[in-house]
Design an enzyme around this catalytic site. Structure first.
Site, PDB file in Angstrom:
ATOM      1  N   VAL A 102       7.462   4.748   1.056  1.00  0.00           N
ATOM      2  CA  VAL A 102       6.532   5.480   1.926  1.00  0.00           C
ATOM      3  C   VAL A 102       5.320   4.584   2.142  1.00  0.00           C
ATOM      4  O   VAL A 102       4.841   3.947   1.215  1.00  0.00           O
ATOM      5  CB  VAL A 102       6.089   6.828   1.317  1.00  0.00           C
ATOM      6  CG1 VAL A 102       7.280   7.776   1.225  1.00  0.00           C
ATOM      7  CG2 VAL A 102       5.420   6.658  -0.028  1.00  0.00           C
ATOM      8  N   MET A 125       0.864  -1.181   0.000  1.00  0.00           N
ATOM      9  CA  MET A 125       0.000   0.000   0.000  1.00  0.00           C
ATOM     10  C   MET A 125       0.888   1.213   0.000  1.00  0.00           C
ATOM     11  O   MET A 125       1.219   1.693   1.069  1.00  0.00           O
ATOM     12  CB  MET A 125      -0.777   0.042   1.312  1.00  0.00           C
ATOM     13  CG  MET A 125      -1.558  -1.186   1.601  1.00  0.00           C
ATOM     14  SD  MET A 125      -3.096  -1.123   0.771  1.00  0.00           S
ATOM     15  CE  MET A 125      -3.519  -2.837   0.908  1.00  0.00           C
ATOM     16  N   CYS A 126       1.424   1.648  -1.095  1.00  0.00           N
ATOM     17  CA  CYS A 126       2.438   2.621  -0.823  1.00  0.00           C
ATOM     18  C   CYS A 126       3.108   3.185  -2.041  1.00  0.00           C
ATOM     19  O   CYS A 126       2.643   3.024  -3.150  1.00  0.00           O
ATOM     20  CB  CYS A 126       3.502   1.973   0.040  1.00  0.00           C
ATOM     21  SG  CYS A 126       2.833   0.895   1.253  1.00  0.00           S
ATOM     22  N   GLY A 127       4.241   3.846  -1.813  1.00  0.00           N
ATOM     23  CA  GLY A 127       5.061   4.336  -2.900  1.00  0.00           C
ATOM     24  C   GLY A 127       6.480   3.835  -2.713  1.00  0.00           C
ATOM     25  O   GLY A 127       6.948   3.665  -1.583  1.00  0.00           O
ATOM     26  N   ASP A 147      -3.926   2.457  -1.541  1.00  0.00           N
ATOM     27  CA  ASP A 147      -3.166   3.653  -1.938  1.00  0.00           C
ATOM     28  C   ASP A 147      -3.767   4.303  -3.182  1.00  0.00           C
ATOM     29  O   ASP A 147      -3.830   5.516  -3.299  1.00  0.00           O
ATOM     30  CB  ASP A 147      -1.680   3.336  -2.145  1.00  0.00           C
ATOM     31  CG  ASP A 147      -1.444   2.062  -2.934  1.00  0.00           C
ATOM     32  OD1 ASP A 147      -2.429   1.440  -3.383  1.00  0.00           O
ATOM     33  OD2 ASP A 147      -0.279   1.678  -3.104  1.00  0.00           O
TER      34      ASP A 147
END
Lengths: 300, 658
Positions: free
Chosen positions: A149, A1-3, B431
């Protein structure tokens, strides 16, 4: 879930990888404002570098540090240097024994987050800028780095759940991952039967252990990434780093974004172009999006 | 020309200025765009926006009539859902370029990422370079032109539209075929290329839908309806319903499809009682005096909340599943009772907008009827992830209901068995959803409450994601939630009961110390004010009522909603059948039913000694069965069952309300 983001300079030297990665992660912080982590590769140390996450209250911290000291003694590892910042405790040790056994026991007692001679994994709650303020990531120089992140959704915001993950039992290998591994339990049980330990329920840890296992069997990173695309089910774009390489793998459905920029000096890769833009402010850049189901590695 | 510097403005400020320029008819130039998301979203005026550099996700998305020129690259979903207008990208585009366009022209001079043109309805998407895999995935219409090569699965599951490829095709998708170019195809393509300063001299290959999967091979046979109240009785294993089901499966060789919700018995609100004797409630009109039922929903981030006269909404149900007349009656009843109505999937009707004071606009994966203009005239927005009747699956609308009128509003071909996609093209994780939420808020100026509709599955996890992704409210739909069409296997077996759903949601939010911060709207089997109050006591902020409102408005629960020839004119698009529906009379019936709900809620509130319905809490409830106690954690007090004569009294009360 992220960068995710990664940078590798093709020429050896002391490049400002800390500052570079901070600004790349700052660019995609909207993908994950909860915690930020860095895996940075600098000069090779004489001593094995270990970094732990310890409680921030004094009593908890000293208990944790004591139990680490006891284990070090048991394994004849001598502390050559130590420092303690924020939730993190870092030591350099002289160690010549069986790393797998040593780190396995260590992980049962303490939250070990980074192991290596040239690798340092720094991760904590907060944004890239906040983590930099605490740990002075910006001053780190070296050849390559990957970072992450995190948007904490199903689990709580805890530093140890942040990325990067080191490959349990194998020094100097780190991964960052964006996506979900849907055959997590099946793959985890398979690796557990081969005596690997898992310390979080985070599916990204599985990627790290999976790759480490392949490398331990003597496979090249390239080949490990190739099999990962078929063995791991789900949506993912992930980056992996070793002392001399970085690589990526992307799932068959291209469900998670990733863009790439290569020129004579560097390879830069990130979830979004905004991170790459930070390297060349105000300039048009020629980025590409890797195709679904592909992988690639680059060496120093 | 106005120049906006994104190194000096945040994206919200920039979008406000762009929209202001739109109203004044002045073109805009964006400098230092830094690949930022949501540049120019929500613009509805015909100006030109030039981006000097790269843009991020959703560039030019949710707009109508404007023109965008991006010098360099764009991220995911360039031109998302544009009605008319154009986007020209000088460099490369990320995934799902031109997703859900309804008539726009999108030109990518470089390469484009995977799933380009997913669920597009009309217009042209043109790529000067190569296209990654699944171009034209699930497209419903329009044209894709690819001058370079196309990777695997071109046109996967497309229903209609045309894809022209100038280079190599790696492989074709499901249910597609290569056909000869039609007269005029090439002229039309060349005219398009010419307009955008492009040219092509090779041969095109044309890919279209082969049309073999647009309808079920066998349709449901006609049978004598076994109404819900019969089919839900579990008298024995091999009862009439089970036998019929097996015979029909023997005939059609696939799963069954029907309307309504789960019919198997599961622990529900009947298994919970009030902890105290409430027989002292007054049974006349005075019961409403001095009791606060008014409820606001969705102000967590400063949007103007829905302001409901009681904690009740009308559940989202589509024009498509239901006839136009029913949607008008529901909208009118919602106004008369001071509560909200919802569009459901498939777009907003003008009459519905006029009748309803407070209208929620639902946004679904197939982008059917989703457009910026209806978003702007809605009072709240709701992104649909799934529903209780079929968690994890998209909507189904059988061919008989896909009339020319309906196909037009949804932007799809007529007469297909419409199976909406199970997931959003641009939401493949939490996200992505954060970024989508930003787009929706940016496009509507951060003024409207934004909700998420979820079927009850992994509620404990999902509720945390919803909280984290920044929603104002969650509509949570339990296993008992109904639908116009779904497979019986999914209806009966997928998801968790409403009672478990509310408990998991409350617990999940408590685990991240967010209890009460985000409004929970519970639905799935709420039949009256008594159920509603129990749900509120368990932690819901509001309930949503669908099936009960249908029944109040004339539904006979025959469960043939999917067939399309509803005998009472509700679940049909057949004008003859719809003519049987008396809008004026049924709107009043629905309104009176909701007033009975109001009376019940007020009476219980008063009897429990409160003056505000939101003061009622868990301590006011007990569980009558071990199962309900286990699910909710309420005290198990089976003896309270003897004290449930108050239900009769309240039923009596609701009769008086009518």
């Amino acid at each position: 879930m992220c960068g995710i983001a990664g940078i590798l300079y093709k020429q050896p030297g002391n490049h400002e990888i800390g500052n570079t990665l901070i600004s790349m992660l700052d660019g995609c912080q909207h993908r994950g404002p909860d915690s930020t982590g860095f895996a940075l590769y600098g000069d090779k140390n004489e001593q094995l570098q270990l970094r732990f996450i310890v409680p921030t209250d004094e009593a908890g911290k000293s208990t944790a540090i004591n139990s680490i000291a006891n284990l070090l003694e048991k394994h004849n590892a001598k502390i050559a240097a130590e420092e303690s910042v924020g939730c993190s405790y870092k030591i350099g040790v002289d160690f010549g024994g069986d790393l797998l056994a040593f780190t396995k026991e260590m992980e049962e007692q303490a939250k070990l987050v980074s192991v290596g001679y040239s690798l340092d994994i720094i991760k904590d709650d907060g944004t890239a800028r906040e983590v930099d303020e605490r740990y002075d990531v910006g001053s780190f120089t070296g050849t390559h780095a990957i970072g992450h992140v995190r948007l904490a959704t199903e689990s709580a915001v805890r530093p140890e759940a942040a990325h990067p993950f080191w490959a349990t039992g194998f020094e100097d290998i780190a991964i960052v991952h964006n996506g979900q591994i849907t055959n997590y339990w099946k793959m985890r049980r398979r690796l557990e039967r081969r005596d690997y330990a898992f310390h979080t329920d985070n599916d990204s840890e599985l990627v790290a252990v999976y790759l480490a296992d392949k490398l331990a069997q003597g496979e090249k990173l390239d080949d490990a990434l190739k099999t990962a695309i078929d063995d791991l089910d789900g949506t993912f774009s992930f980056l992996v780093s070793t002392p001399t390489e970085i690589g990526y793998a992307k799932d068959h459905l291209a469900a998670k974004p990733m863009v790439l920029l290569e020129n004579d000096e560097m390879i830069a890769v990130a979830s979004e172009e905004v991170s790459l833009n930070r390297l060349f402010p105000g300039q048009a850049i020629n980025s590409t999006e890797p195709a679904p189901g592909t992988y690639k590695t680059w060496s120093l | 020309m106005v120049t906006l510097d994104l190194s000096q403005l945040d994206i919200t400020q920039a979008n406000e200025k762009i929209r202001q320029c739109g109203r004044e008819g002045v073109d805009v130039e964006i400098i230092n765009p830094d690949a930022r998301h949501n540049i120019g979203v929500g613009l509805v005026d015909p100006i030109t926006v030039k981006v000097k550099g790269s843009a991020g996700y959703f560039c030019g998305g949710l707009s109508d009539g404007a023109h965008y020129e991006i010098e360099s690259n764009v991220g995911w979903a360039v031109g998302d859902n544009i009605y008319t207008g154009s986007v020209v990208v000088g460099g490369n585009a990320g995934a799902i370029a031109g997703v859900a366009i309804r008539g726009a022209e999108i030109v990518i001079h470089g390469n484009m990422g995977s799933r380009a043109g997913q669920v597009m309805k009309a217009g042209t998407l043109c790529c000067g370079g190569n296209a990654a895999f699944m171009s034209g995935y699930m497209m419903y219409g329009g044209r894709i032109i690819i001058l370079g090569d196309a990777a695997e699965k071109v046109g996967q599951d497309m229903s209609a539209g045309e894809i022209f490829i100038g280079g190599e095709i790696e492989s074709l998708g499901n249910d597609t075929e290569i056909v000869d170019m039609a007269p005029g195809d090439l002229e039309s393509i060349n005219e398009f290329l010419d307009r955008y300063g492009m040219s092509f001299s090779g041969q095109f290959t044309k890919v279209v839908s082969a049309g073999k999967k647009l309808r079920y091979g066998n349709s449901e046979p006609r049978t004598r309806p076994q109404p819900f109240f019969i089919s839900s009785q579990s008298s024995s294993y091999w009862n009439a319903k089970v036998q019929e089901d097996i015979w029909i499966k023997g005939e059609v060789g696939r799963y069954r499809i029907r309307g309504y919700g789960a019919s198997k018995p599961v622990p529900h609100l009947n298994d919970i009682a009030f902890a105290r004797d409430i027989t002292q409630a007054p049974s006349d009109a005075s019961v409403l005096e001095g009791i606060n039922l008014r409820t606001k929903v969705g102000g967590r981030f400063g949007a103007k909340p829905l302001d409901l006269s009681m904690p009740v909404m009308i559940a989202p149900m589509s024009f498509g599943a239901l006839s136009r007349s029913v949607k008008i009656a529901l909208a009118r009843a919602s106004r008369l009772s001071g509560i909200s109505e919802s569009t459901g999937e498939g777009g907003m009707l003008d009459e519905q907008r006029e009748e309803a004071d407070q209208l929620i606009f639902q946004m679904l994966s197939g982008r059917l009827g989703w457009n910026i203009k209806d978003m702007l005239r809605a009072d709240a927005l709701e992104i649909y992830i799934s529903q209780g009747a079929k968690p994890g699956l998209g909507g189904q609308l059988m061919a008989k209901k896909v009339t020319p009128e309906l196909a037009k509003i949804r932007g799809i071909p007529e007469g297909i068995d419409l199976r909406s996609p199970s997931r959003h093209p641009d939401v493949l994780g939490a996200d992505d959803l954060v970024i989508k939420v930003d787009e929706l808020r940016e496009a509507t100026g951060h003024k409207k409450p934004l909700g998420i509709k979820m079927g009850a599955g992994r509620v404990n996890d999902d509720i945390k994601i919803a909280y984290k992704d920044g929603f104002d409210f969650v509509e949570l739909d339990g296993l008992q939630g109904s639908t116009g069409a779904a497979s019986t296997e999914v209806l009966e077996n997928v998801g968790i009961p409403t009672l478990s759903a509310i408990q998991e949601a409350v617990d999940g939010l408590a685990e991240i110390e967010a209890k009460g911060d985000m409004h929970l709207v519970l639905m799935g089997g709420i039949k009256d004010g008594i159920d509603a109050v129990k749900m509120l006591a368990l932690g819901a902020h509001c309930v949503s009522i669908g099936t009960a409102a249908m029944i109040a408005g004339g539904c006979i629960a025959c469960m043939q909603c999917h067939v399309g020839s509803c005998p009472v004119g509700i679940a049909t698009q057949d004008k003859g059948h719809e003519a049987r529906y008396d809008i004026d009379r049924q709107a009043q019936n629905i309104h009176r039913y909701f007033e009975s709900v109001r009376w019940q809620m007020a009476a219980i509130t008063k009897a429990l000694g409160y003056d505000d319905v939101h003061s009622i809490n868990r301590d006011d409830l007990v569980a009558l069965t071990p199962e309900a106690a286990e699910m909710t954690g309420l005290r198990y007090v089976p003896g309270q069952r003897d004290n449930t004569q108050h239900d009769d009294k309240l039923t009596d009360l609701s009769r008086k309300a009518g």
